[in-house]
Enzyme design. Structure first.
Site, PDB file in Angstrom:
ATOM      1  N   SER A  34       0.861  -1.174   0.110  1.00  0.00           N
ATOM      2  CA  SER A  34      -0.033   0.017   0.147  1.00  0.00           C
ATOM      3  C   SER A  34       0.924   1.322   0.054  1.00  0.00           C
ATOM      4  CB  SER A  34      -0.914  -0.102   1.369  1.00  0.00           C
ATOM      5  OG  SER A  34      -0.236  -0.100   2.321  1.00  0.00           O
TER       6      SER A  34
ATOM      7  N   ASP B 205      -3.609   8.117   7.970  1.00  0.00           N
ATOM      8  CA  ASP B 205      -4.812   7.293   8.609  1.00  0.00           C
ATOM      9  C   ASP B 205      -4.517   6.440   9.826  1.00  0.00           C
ATOM     10  OD1 ASP B 205      -3.244   5.315   7.236  1.00  0.00           O
ATOM     11  OD2 ASP B 205      -4.892   4.640   5.689  1.00  0.00           O
TER      12      ASP B 205
ATOM     13  N   HIS C 257      -0.637   4.740   7.450  1.00  0.00           N
ATOM     14  CA  HIS C 257      -0.035   5.170   6.078  1.00  0.00           C
ATOM     15  C   HIS C 257       0.499   6.606   6.266  1.00  0.00           C
ATOM     16  CE1 HIS C 257      -2.608   1.986   4.889  1.00  0.00           C
ATOM     17  NE2 HIS C 257      -1.640   1.421   4.321  1.00  0.00           N
TER      18      HIS C 257
END
Ligand SMILES: *[C@@H]1O[C@H](CO)[C@@H](O)[C@H](O)[C@H]1NC(C)=O
Ligand SMILES: *[C@@H]1O[C@H](CO)[C@@H](O)[C@H](O)[C@H]1NC(C)=O
Ligand SMILES: *[C@@H]1O[C@H](CO)[C@@H](O)[C@H](O)[C@H]1NC(C)=O
Ligand SMILES: *[C@@H]1O[C@H](CO)[C@@H](O)[C@H](O)[C@H]1NC(C)=O
Length: 426
Positions: free
Chosen positions: A49, A352, A355
């Site tokens: 991610s 968040d 991340h």
């Protein structure tokens, strides 16, 4: 017009002036062409991610419960959710931009060879380095997760599309491309950590994770790769969700300088040490190949140590999340439940809770591209890249178009000067 020109004593335009002008015009056109040429023709990226620019929805569906597919994700730069797990651009976006390339196309969003004219991104949110068999064999069930082996298969499939019939025809393209191998491996630790697998057991996974990264690099070199950038792990002890979950009453569990969890950061450093040693072995085996280590850890630590330099006021806090001490809580997460979003994401180190924010990614990317946190320096490895040299000598990050613009202006001034000299002398 002809009469007015011939009416001048010296006969303007004189052949010399015309010649000078033609030379100037040609030079300007050529300068635009050559300056605007990207530093590398293509970038290929593998990872999780931290680097996914939009593969996730193609794999798991647009209606997946993953909040990253909906606002407020993407609100800072793209002003829409792109599948990136952040408010804006990622490190890979800043790298592509600096190299003079468009943002990398997610592999799963393309169909034709033209779609991949500037490379492809195979990174997927949630991806691990090792496959599920490794974890099943150790009594850690994972389900069928995306992993590096599948991303390599996608790369071979892409070669069959780009060079149908004979993969060796791709050699000339591959040997000029930049490969970003990671960050990958973080989830091999994150997922067991979150399901409370004992830490001492997780630590034993590291040599296998590093071996997997190493064998992937070896396969890429076998296919013709000559320039590879291999990132290490981030300082996970500075991740807001971990700061909440592994909260401690003992002062000595925290680094005094940053407030990050010491034992978790030491684990990232352990992974990185093994990776650096492995890369050194690979360099000895493959002379003529540039294997660059990207020190995400130290590049990020610079932000946690001196956040103000990056305009960040809350380095260990999430902008979007549950609103606890680190901007996160056990009951709400960004895009899910009763969550909160800050007004100024550029002032937060985390987007968040898991991340980094675009602001943090940008800080890390500048550190890498300026050469401070790449070994050997990316600027000396990728020669003839004026943007990188410029970046290395500048205080502020200037994106590609700004640097090119400055270069062209400087060159045109040079030619105008030459033209004046020619006109005066001839
Ligand atoms: C997801 O939805 C967006 C907007 O509706 C669309 O552009 C995109 O193609 C969809 N992606 C997938 C993988 O279906
Ligand atoms: C692929 O091309 C190379 C040289 O271009 C040649 O040596 C090789 O035999 C070819 N392989 C196949 C399967 O056609
Ligand atoms: C890249 O590959 C092409 C085609 O095989 C070859 O001609 C060229 O010399 C290679 N360049 C480098 C830098 O390895
Ligand atoms: C680059 O800088 C220019 C001018 O400063 C700006 O308009 C443009 O949006 C920037 N591009 C990116 C990708 O940041």
């Amino acid at each position: 017009m002809a009469s007015s020109a011939s009416g001048r004593g010296g006969g303007f335009p004189s052949p010399a002036a015309v010649a000078a002008f033609v030379v100037l015009a040609a030079a300007v056109v050529q300068a635009r062409g050559s300056s605007a040429a990207p530093c590398v023709p293509r970038v290929f990226s593998f990872g999780d991610s931290l680097a996914d620019t939009g593969n996730f929805p193609f794999l798991y569906g647009n209606d997946s419960r993953e909040p990253a597919l909906r606002p407020p994700y993407g609100e800072t730069f793209f002003r829409r959710a792109t599948g990136r797990f952040s408010d804006g651009r990622l490190i890979v976006d800043f790298i592509a931009d600096t190299m003079g390339l468009p943002f990398l196309r997610p592999y799963l969003s393309g169909r034709t060879a033209e779609d991949f004219a500037s490379g492809a991104n195979f990174a997927v949110g949630g991806a691990m380095a090792l496959g599920p068999d490794f974890f099943r064999g150790r009594g850690v069930p994972m389900g069928d997760r995306m992993h590096l082996g599948i991303q390599m298969k996608w790369f071979r499939d892409l070669l069959d599309l780009l060079c149908p019939g004979n993969r060796t025809d791709c050699m000339g393209m591959i040997n000029q491309s930049l490969f970003l191998v990671g960050e990958i491996g973080g989830n091999d630790y994150n997922i067991p950590l979150l399901s409370r697998v004992p830490f001492e057991k997780i630590r034993t996974f590291t040599p296998s994770v590093v071996n997997k990264i190493s064998s992937t690099i070896t396969e890429l070199i076998g296919l013709g790769a000559k320039t590879l950038l291999v990132p290490g792990n981030l300082p996970i002890g500075c991740v807001p969700n971990y700061l909440m979950i592994f909260k401690s009453d003992k002062k000595e569990d925290y680094e005094p300088e940053t407030g990050c969890l010491r034992w978790m950061n030491e684990f990232s450093e352990y992974h990185n040490r093994l990776l650096v040693d492995e890369l050194e072995k690979l360099r000895k085996l493959h002379s003529g190949v540039s294997i660059i280590y990207a020190d995400y850890y130290e590049a990020a630590m610079e932000i946690y140590r001196s956040p103000k330099q990056f305009g960040i006021e809350h380095p260990l806090e999430a902008c979007c999340g549950g609103g606890g001490p680190y901007g996160v809580s056990m009951i709400a997460r960004c895009g899910y439940g009763e969550y909160k979003v800050c007004d100024e994401p550029q002032k937060y180190g985390s987007w968040d809770g898991f991340h980094p924010s675009e602001a943090a990614y940008k800080g890390i990317a500048i550190g890498l591209l300026r050469g401070t946190y790449t070994q050997p320096s990316i600027a000396t490895t990728i020669s003839s890249c004026p943007q990188l040299i410029e970046l290395g000598s500048s205080i502020e990050y200037k994106n590609c178009s700004t640097v090119l613009h400055m270069k062209i202006v400087a060159q045109v001034i040079g030619w105008l000067f030459t033209l004046v000299v020619l006109l005066v002398c001839c």
